[in-house]
Design an enzyme around this catalytic site. Structure first.
Site, PDB file in Angstrom:
ATOM      1  N   ASP A  10      -3.458  22.699   5.365  1.00 17.52           N
ATOM      2  CA  ASP A  10      -2.326  22.887   6.276  1.00 17.52           C
ATOM      3  C   ASP A  10      -2.697  23.631   7.543  1.00 17.52           C
ATOM      4  OD1 ASP A  10      -0.311  21.701   4.964  1.00 17.52           O
ATOM      5  OD2 ASP A  10       0.496  23.534   4.060  1.00 17.52           O
ATOM      6  N   ARG A  48      -6.699  18.061   2.604  1.00 14.51           N
ATOM      7  CA  ARG A  48      -5.951  18.054   3.877  1.00 14.51           C
ATOM      8  C   ARG A  48      -5.264  19.401   4.023  1.00 14.51           C
ATOM      9  NH1 ARG A  48      -3.665  12.831   1.381  1.00 14.51           N
ATOM     10  NH2 ARG A  48      -5.148  11.217   2.029  1.00 14.51           N
ATOM     11  N   TYR A  54      -9.780  27.879  -4.275  1.00 10.62           N
ATOM     12  CA  TYR A  54      -9.097  28.503  -3.138  1.00 10.62           C
ATOM     13  C   TYR A  54      -9.007  30.009  -3.357  1.00 10.62           C
ATOM     14  CZ  TYR A  54      -7.209  24.106  -1.227  1.00 10.62           C
ATOM     15  OH  TYR A  54      -7.066  22.876  -0.655  1.00 10.62           O
ATOM     16  N   ARG A  68      -0.190  28.267  -2.110  1.00  9.08           N
ATOM     17  CA  ARG A  68       0.655  29.215  -1.379  1.00  9.08           C
ATOM     18  C   ARG A  68       1.930  29.540  -2.153  1.00  9.08           C
ATOM     19  NH1 ARG A  68       0.953  26.606   4.430  1.00  9.08           N
ATOM     20  NH2 ARG A  68       2.549  28.227   4.689  1.00  9.08           N
TER      21      ARG A  68
END
Lengths: 248, 248
Positions: A51, A49, A109, A196
């Site tokens: 952002d 999910r 990522y 992040r």
């Protein structure tokens, strides 16, 4: 049948993956296009999910349908019904019990940073810019502490409801190519905003705000306030998800 | 003093470089920001009048000003007044007679193609997509005929007023990296739409529409209709311009 999709998107104009009331999401445009294509109401289950503003080369979603369209042809027909910033890269039939979040997987990522005097307009949607000089060697040294199984509570946004905060990072590389720095991380799964916050903490270390060895204390603190800031969404992209066993 | 700027822009939302009545151009936003910054009316002279939708990492412009701001500081102040899709990469004082179009120079352009089954939303502003399979070896073979000094009239859009159509191509490389094909060309200068017509012709050859050796006949024809189509603007970027002698 259950169908697995690999989905790429430019997240700039989306309020993230997950359905919500106050903005368009990637899940929503997929549900609409699939329902239209298959002629029945369809709701996808997404793997990650992401952002608002985060991009993906290979997010994964599954859905169930009675359509007669062969699974591997769905990608072609679906892309004609999707906005141009969302494109399905493949579609295939999977076992009816395959669940993209409950199967063991490795997610990768990338967080991209432009470290130069001036911004670069070309590709600026996919890069976080900072003119403050980053010491890549310090970032590489700090990254080593994050490898392996840890309680990553310090790297989880305070708003998260998750109770189990232990995760495994298999690989974390910080590389420099010209003025661009890439943080590439592969793990068993990631907490809310975890990549992040890792990027924000590595950047703070790269700027000399604290020494690389502090990363050990930050992990051990198990407290969000111990880590650095959450880096902006635009620099983040979900590269892909590998599942332990072949989905069918 | 005369100041030289190196200018980068995402051309997606601009009607090209050159001032015109029916749309915003890069030249226009530079003139406005510079006039505002220097407190006097300023008009830049651009090196390359890129088309609508074409991008640049390093176009060059000069202007004359009585400002007391040191030349090398202008880039910083100017970027704060520019829209985010235009960023000056450097500013420096040059000789008063330096003219970005009348000095001998080498310009480098890149044309990027995504050759795969599906589009990739990330970076799609900077790439031309085609699902028709391209044979890179054929494109490489055809590219060799373009090297050197030729009359490139076949590669000049019919609308052009230019009379002298002889140009020199110093370097022309076709490379493949995954699903991306890049045509990188360096030359003494380029006719109107020349790089896009070269890209369109190389793609036609890559698709097997005619054999690589036909490139020789296409050049010799000296007629626009002999060459392939003009490839779309979004795949093209001006990489940079090198001047024969240092500008000051």
């Amino acid at each position: 049948m259950r169908v697995k999709l690999v989905v790429a998107y430019d997240g700039t104009n989306y309020c993230g993956w997950q359905l919500q009331n106050n903005g368009v999401t990637v899940e929503e445009v997929l549900n609409k296009a699939l329902s239209d294509l298959c002629g029945e109401p369809i709701e996808v289950i997404g793997a990650s999910r992401t952002d608002s503003g985060v991009h993906a080369y290979g997010n994964v979603a599954v859905f169930d349908s009675n359509t007669r369209i062969p699974a591997e042809k769905i990608s072609y027909a679906l892309n004609q019904r999707l906005p141009e910033d969302v494109r399905v890269q493949s579609s295939e039939e999977v076992a009816p019990d395959f669940h993209p979040r409950h199967c063991n997987s490795r997610k990768t990522y990338e967080y991209r940073i432009l470290n130069s005097s001036f911004e670069q307009p070309i590709g600026s949607r996919y890069v976080h810019f900072t003119y403050r000089q980053l010491d890549v060697e310090k970032m590489q040294e700090a990254a080593k502490y994050l490898l392996g199984e840890h309680d990553f509570k310090s790297f989880c946004s305070a708003g998260s409801q998750v109770k189990e905060t232990v995760r495994t990072i298999y690989d974390l590389a910080v590389t420099k190519n010209g003025d661009y720095i890439t943080i590439r991380v592969t793990g068993s799964g990631f907490l809310y905003n975890m990549v992040r916050i890792i990027a924000g903490t590595l950047m703070a270390i790269g700027m000399g705000e604290y020494p690389p060895e502090n990363m050990k204390d930050i992990i051990e603190a198990c407290e969000r306030s111990a880590a650095g800031p959450t880096a902006p969404a635009r620099g983040l992209a979900l590269i892909g998800i590998e599942y332990e066993k072949s989905p069918i």
